[in-house]
Design an enzyme around this catalytic site. Sequence first.
Site, PDB file in Angstrom:
ATOM      1  NE  ARG A 274       6.391 -11.480   2.416  1.00 23.01           N
ATOM      2  CZ  ARG A 274       7.289 -11.023   1.549  1.00 23.01           C
ATOM      3  NH1 ARG A 274       6.896 -10.392   0.459  1.00 23.01           N
ATOM      4  NH2 ARG A 274       8.573 -11.171   1.782  1.00 23.01           N
TER       5      ARG A 274
ATOM      6  CE  LYS B 174       4.352   3.570   2.583  1.00 28.28           C
ATOM      7  NZ  LYS B 174       4.563   2.544   1.528  1.00 28.28           N
TER       8      LYS B 174
ATOM      9  NE  ARG C 117      21.920  12.630  -1.419  1.00 31.12           N
ATOM     10  CZ  ARG C 117      20.950  12.201  -0.615  1.00 31.12           C
ATOM     11  NH1 ARG C 117      20.218  13.042   0.079  1.00 31.12           N
ATOM     12  NH2 ARG C 117      20.718  10.916  -0.501  1.00 31.12           N
TER      13      ARG C 117
ATOM     14  NE  ARG D  41      10.176  -1.411  -5.147  1.00 28.47           N
ATOM     15  CZ  ARG D  41       9.320  -0.661  -4.454  1.00 28.47           C
ATOM     16  NH1 ARG D  41       9.769   0.096  -3.491  1.00 28.47           N
ATOM     17  NH2 ARG D  41       8.026  -0.685  -4.726  1.00 28.47           N
TER      18      ARG D  41
ATOM     19  CG  HIS E 256      -3.424 -14.068   5.622  1.00 26.70           C
ATOM     20  ND1 HIS E 256      -4.012 -14.134   4.374  1.00 26.70           N
ATOM     21  CD2 HIS E 256      -2.483 -15.050   5.664  1.00 26.70           C
ATOM     22  CE1 HIS E 256      -3.443 -15.119   3.686  1.00 26.70           C
ATOM     23  NE2 HIS E 256      -2.526 -15.684   4.441  1.00 26.70           N
TER      24      HIS E 256
ATOM     25  N   PRO F 146       0.842  -1.213   0.000  1.00 29.54           N
ATOM     26  CG  PRO F 146      -0.728  -1.562   1.682  1.00 29.54           C
ATOM     27  CD  PRO F 146       0.587  -2.060   1.156  1.00 29.54           C
ATOM     28  CD  GLU F 147       3.431   3.330  -4.197  1.00 28.04           C
ATOM     29  OE1 GLU F 147       3.469   4.562  -4.388  1.00 28.04           O
ATOM     30  OE2 GLU F 147       3.973   2.511  -4.946  1.00 28.04           O
TER      31      GLU F 147
END
Length: 282
Positions: A121, A54, A162, A272, A102, A2-3
């Site tokens: 998980r 989040k 950076r 990613r 779960h 989930p973002e």
Amino acid sequence: MPELPEVETIVRKLQPILTGKILESIAILHPKSFQGEPTLLSNLKILQVTRRAKIIRVQFENSLNLILHLKMTGQAIYVDQQRRLGGGHPTSDWITQLPGKHTRVILTFLDGSHLYFNDQRLFGWMKLVTDEEVEKLFSALAPDVIDDQVTPDFLANKIKNRTQAIKVLMMDTAIMSGLGNIYACDALNQARLHPERPGKSLTGAEIAVLLEASKDVLNRGVELGGTTFDGKYVDIDGLAGEYQTVARVYGRAGKACHNCGATIVKIKQGGRGTYYCPTCQV
Ligand SMILES: [Zn+2]
């Protein structure tokens, strides 16, 4: 995973429903998923449900809070006689009998309704903390991309020296919170910037365009209830999001770029998948 838009969507659904409810009890089905003494919250009323980055915050009376992070596979699902709503990682727990295999924590309210914290998980967590502890935790987090305090100057200051790729920097939670992989890819496409550009190579104008694109895609994600990629679950009212239907490049390798028609490619960055258009993102 989930973002931010998915988490914001869950908060917007739970806020009007949980506010004012009185907790009866908490059942902890897996010790790894809950920290704190659950009986401290018995018979306390919920004041509000909010979010920072989040982390979901359920604020109770007596300066107490439950904070929740869904991490990779967490779900927060509210169930009463009429409805089931919430969200998180899409699995069959959305549609099967709850509690399911779960389910890790169950909140039961005096009116008989429940909030289930499911987590396949076990990377997610629920913690009982005081207002003071929440403030301390939240003040240590970088601001959300969609916060007003994240301005082009703010971002320029963070990335001007950076050498890392801009895509990696955009997702660095020490700089700003909330831009996960899906929305970082799409923001770079909207801004027409190559994901491998070193942070320090961006001009002030490019940073401004990129930040506006980042806020745009996140706001669109929130409007559409986030992203649900598993086709089995996309039609479930109250649980699934629709951002995947308007994604610009994420998940679209081999398909045409909406800007220029060239073929979207996929590369790996920092472990990613990054999707981008090699023609218009330079
Ligand atoms: Zn293109």
